[in-house]
Design an enzyme around this catalytic site. Structure first.
Site, PDB file in Angstrom:
ATOM      1  N   GLU A 179     -90.823 -64.238 -53.444  1.00  0.00           N
ATOM      2  CA  GLU A 179     -91.127 -65.677 -53.482  1.00  0.00           C
ATOM      3  C   GLU A 179     -90.686 -66.326 -54.790  1.00  0.00           C
ATOM      4  OE1 GLU A 179     -95.252 -66.170 -52.340  1.00  0.00           O
ATOM      5  OE2 GLU A 179     -94.724 -66.010 -50.230  1.00  0.00           O
ATOM      6  N   GLU A 377     -93.340 -61.485 -44.386  1.00  0.00           N
ATOM      7  CA  GLU A 377     -94.775 -61.789 -44.481  1.00  0.00           C
ATOM      8  C   GLU A 377     -95.121 -62.864 -43.464  1.00  0.00           C
ATOM      9  OE1 GLU A 377     -96.456 -62.808 -48.319  1.00  0.00           O
ATOM     10  OE2 GLU A 377     -95.132 -61.388 -49.321  1.00  0.00           O
TER      11      GLU A 377
HETATM   12  P1  P53 Z   1    -103.043 -64.871 -50.354  1.00  0.00           P
HETATM   13  C1  P53 Z   1     -98.033 -69.660 -50.924  1.00  0.00           C
HETATM   14  C2  P53 Z   1     -97.466 -69.909 -49.696  1.00  0.00           C
HETATM   15  C3  P53 Z   1     -97.052 -68.853 -48.935  1.00  0.00           C
HETATM   16  C4  P53 Z   1     -97.175 -67.540 -49.417  1.00  0.00           C
HETATM   17  O1  P53 Z   1    -101.527 -65.110 -49.987  1.00  0.00           O
HETATM   18  C5  P53 Z   1     -97.711 -67.291 -50.651  1.00  0.00           C
HETATM   19  C6  P53 Z   1     -98.156 -68.363 -51.383  1.00  0.00           C
HETATM   20  C7  P53 Z   1     -98.751 -68.127 -52.697  1.00  0.00           C
HETATM   21  O2  P53 Z   1     -97.769 -67.730 -53.546  1.00  0.00           O
HETATM   22  O3  P53 Z   1     -97.794 -66.029 -51.214  1.00  0.00           O
HETATM   23  C8  P53 Z   1     -97.618 -64.830 -50.484  1.00  0.00           C
HETATM   24  O4  P53 Z   1    -103.171 -63.445 -50.682  1.00  0.00           O
HETATM   25  C9  P53 Z   1     -97.411 -63.662 -51.448  1.00  0.00           C
HETATM   26  C10 P53 Z   1     -98.401 -62.527 -51.292  1.00  0.00           C
HETATM   27  C11 P53 Z   1     -99.747 -63.091 -50.930  1.00  0.00           C
HETATM   28  C12 P53 Z   1     -99.609 -63.760 -49.575  1.00  0.00           C
HETATM   29  O5  P53 Z   1     -98.685 -64.818 -49.623  1.00  0.00           O
HETATM   30  O6  P53 Z   1    -103.339 -65.751 -51.485  1.00  0.00           O
HETATM   31  O7  P53 Z   1     -96.109 -63.136 -51.363  1.00  0.00           O
HETATM   32  O8  P53 Z   1     -98.419 -61.772 -52.484  1.00  0.00           O
HETATM   33  O9  P53 Z   1    -100.774 -62.158 -50.914  1.00  0.00           O
HETATM   34  C13 P53 Z   1    -100.909 -64.306 -49.040  1.00  0.00           C
HETATM   35  O10 P53 Z   1    -103.809 -65.225 -49.127  1.00  0.00           O
END
Ligand code: P53
Length: 479
Positions: A179, A377
């Site tokens: 990211e 993801e």
């Molecule tokens: P958590 C924002 C938008 C989309 C994905 O997030 C994001 C973010 C924040 O940077 O991050 C990713 O755990 C990231 C992972 C993270 C996951 O989203 O806050 O690559 O490390 O854990 C989910 O719910």
């Protein structure tokens, strides 16, 4: 004629995590502290604190996390039971180079990932590896000011070459920076800090500094791609962008045009990594703002030669933008400058749930880059309840994933998007990145640990575990 309702045989179904969010063992076997090791726990609406060092009296959730470091054999057995074809994780840079600027790597760290990858391969699960997932050495922040210093390019390349050489016969799919575009939102301290070890709001010109920092990272990313291909020409090395498409609030031409402009924030760094040069719109923006980003003579050539093989991205939500409301939104639940979407629901953490947006995202990215895509993801952060008999009925998670897989299938089977695979986030419960909470869970596998660090760390299969196993078994036909 029968209409195909399955994804191809070689489609990479799997799951994703990052080293710092699952491994724990933060100071074992020679590992140095990373930037997340000094991050406290927050909550929805409560920022995580960045402490200057590991201090008494603070709770650091990543220090133990899900203790994957000591449980990985058991966890991989469960991934294999679900039928995973691949597993995405990152290498913790600080296990390999504890401070970041050493000449020689830490053998114990290298051995850990050898063992981990061997364990995966034993079950026919391909490792998919991110080189840097918000876990750079903390020493590089203290000593060099993070990625503001161009020396970081050399340190990162040394680390990347070390691991790509070591695992050249075990890992085929790589990604450089997780990211990388989060830090485009330079106003929110956590993003710059986790991506690059820089808190932009403390800099004299935060935005200009951000571009300089990311330039160094883009050069490092391109060099890693180039050197990776020299190490093993079969390597597939991708970028990784947080992809949150921005819809126009209405069909008012001004809203439409603003959404196009705002999308540049999403695309910019991916454009450089996937096309090998900065796009036209950024040169104009730098000119207008009077920014001077220092570049070396050879940088243009490096960027051109370090084009990625595929585009990896995370997809959780879409956002909506409206002309004239550029200052709305907080940037954490989405885009800074975004307004609510009355047509879609939200998670308990304010993330908008929009499965159709995934098909839209896949089309946008495929049309723009004409490169294979990889959804690395996607998922639903929610609070799970363990029943008296130990079962966990996470029907809300199944509903979220089912709807997203349906749209992903349409993108592949109806729109012809070239998609490598799908790795839902946090396939085993882990520490939330944005909040540091344990209760924001994504897993098919439950980990008994709470926000304060209590719990046995015991693993349990959730209802979604059995659901996903069937999905994989049927090639996505049975949802
Ligand atoms: P958590 C924002 C938008 C989309 C994905 O997030 C994001 C973010 C924040 O940077 O991050 C990713 O755990 C990231 C992972 C993270 C996951 O989203 O806050 O690559 O490390 O854990 C989910 O719910």
């Amino acid at each position: 004629m029968r209409i195909e309702n399955k994804l191809p045989e070689d489609f990479l179904w799997g799951g994703a995590v990052a080293a710092h969010q699952v491994e724990g063992a933060w100071n074992e076997d020679g590992k140095g502290p990373s930037v997340v090791d000094v991050l406290t726990a927050g909550a929805h609406g409560v920022d995580r604190k960045i402490t200057e060092e590991v201090k008494d009296g603070f709770y650091y959730p990543n220090h133990v996390a899900s203790d994957f470091y000591h449980h990985y054999k058991e966890d991989i057995r469960l991934f294999a039971e679900m039928g995973f074809k691949c597993f995405r994780t990152s290498i913790a840079w600080t296990r390999i180079f504890p401070k970041g600027d050493e000449q020689e790597p830490n053998e114990a760290g290298l051995q850990f990932y050898d063992d981990l990858f061997d364990e995966l391969l034993k079950y026919g699960i391909q490792p998919v590896v991110t080189l840097s997932h918000f876990e750079m050495p903390f020493y590089l922040v203290k000593q060099y000011g993070g990625w503001k210093d161009r020396k970081l390019v050399d340190f990162f390349v040394r680390y990347s070459v070390t691991v790509m050489e070591r695992y050249k016969d075990k890992v085929k799919y790589w990604m450089t920076f997780n990211e990388i575009n989060n830090q485009k939102n330079y106003r929110y301290p956590l993003f710059g800090y986790s991506c690059s070890g820089v808190i932009f709001t403390e800099e004299e010109n935060p935005e200009e500094c951000m571009y300089q920092v990311v330039h160094h990272q883009l050069v490092a990313s391109a060099l890693a791609v180039k050197k990776g291909h020299e190490i093993n020409p079969d390597f597939q090395i991708g970028c990784m962008i947080a992809f949150v498409p921005l819809y126009p609030f209405s069909c008012r031409p001004e809203d439409m045009m603003y959404s196009v402009e705002a999308m540049h924030d999403r695309y910019l760094f991916g454009d450089v990594q996937a096309r090998g040069k900065y796009p036209s719109y950024i040169h104009k923006e730098w000119e207008r703002k009077g920014f001077h980003i220092h570049m070396e003579k050879e940088d243009e050539k490096i960027l051109r030669e370090g084009v990625v093989d595929y585009v990896g991205f995370s997809y959780y939500m879409t956002n909506v933008v409206e002309a004239g409301k550029e200052e709305e939104g907080n940037g954490l639940d989405g885009f800074l400058g975004s307004v609510g979407n009355p047509f879609v629901p939200k998670s308990d953490w304010g993330w908008q749930i929009d499965p159709v947006g995934l098909r839209y995202a896949l089309n946008l990215l495929y049309e723009r880059y004409q490169k294979p895509l990889f959804i690395v993801e996607n998922g639903f952060g929610a609070i799970d309840k363990v029943n008296g008999d130990g079962t966990i009925e996470d029907d809300y998670r199944i509903a979220y994933l089912k709807a997203h897989v349906e749209e992903m299938k349409k993108a592949v089977l109806l729109d012809g998007v070239d998609l490598i695979g799908y790795t839902p986030w946090g396939c085993i419960d882990c520490v939330s990145f944005t909040t540091g909470e344990m209760k924001k869970r994504y897993g098919f596998i439950y980990v008994d640990r709470d926000n304060e660090g209590n719990g046995t760390l015991e693993r349990r299969r959730k209802k979604s575990f059995f659901w996903y196993k069937k999905v994989i078994e049927s090639g996505g036909e049975i949802l």
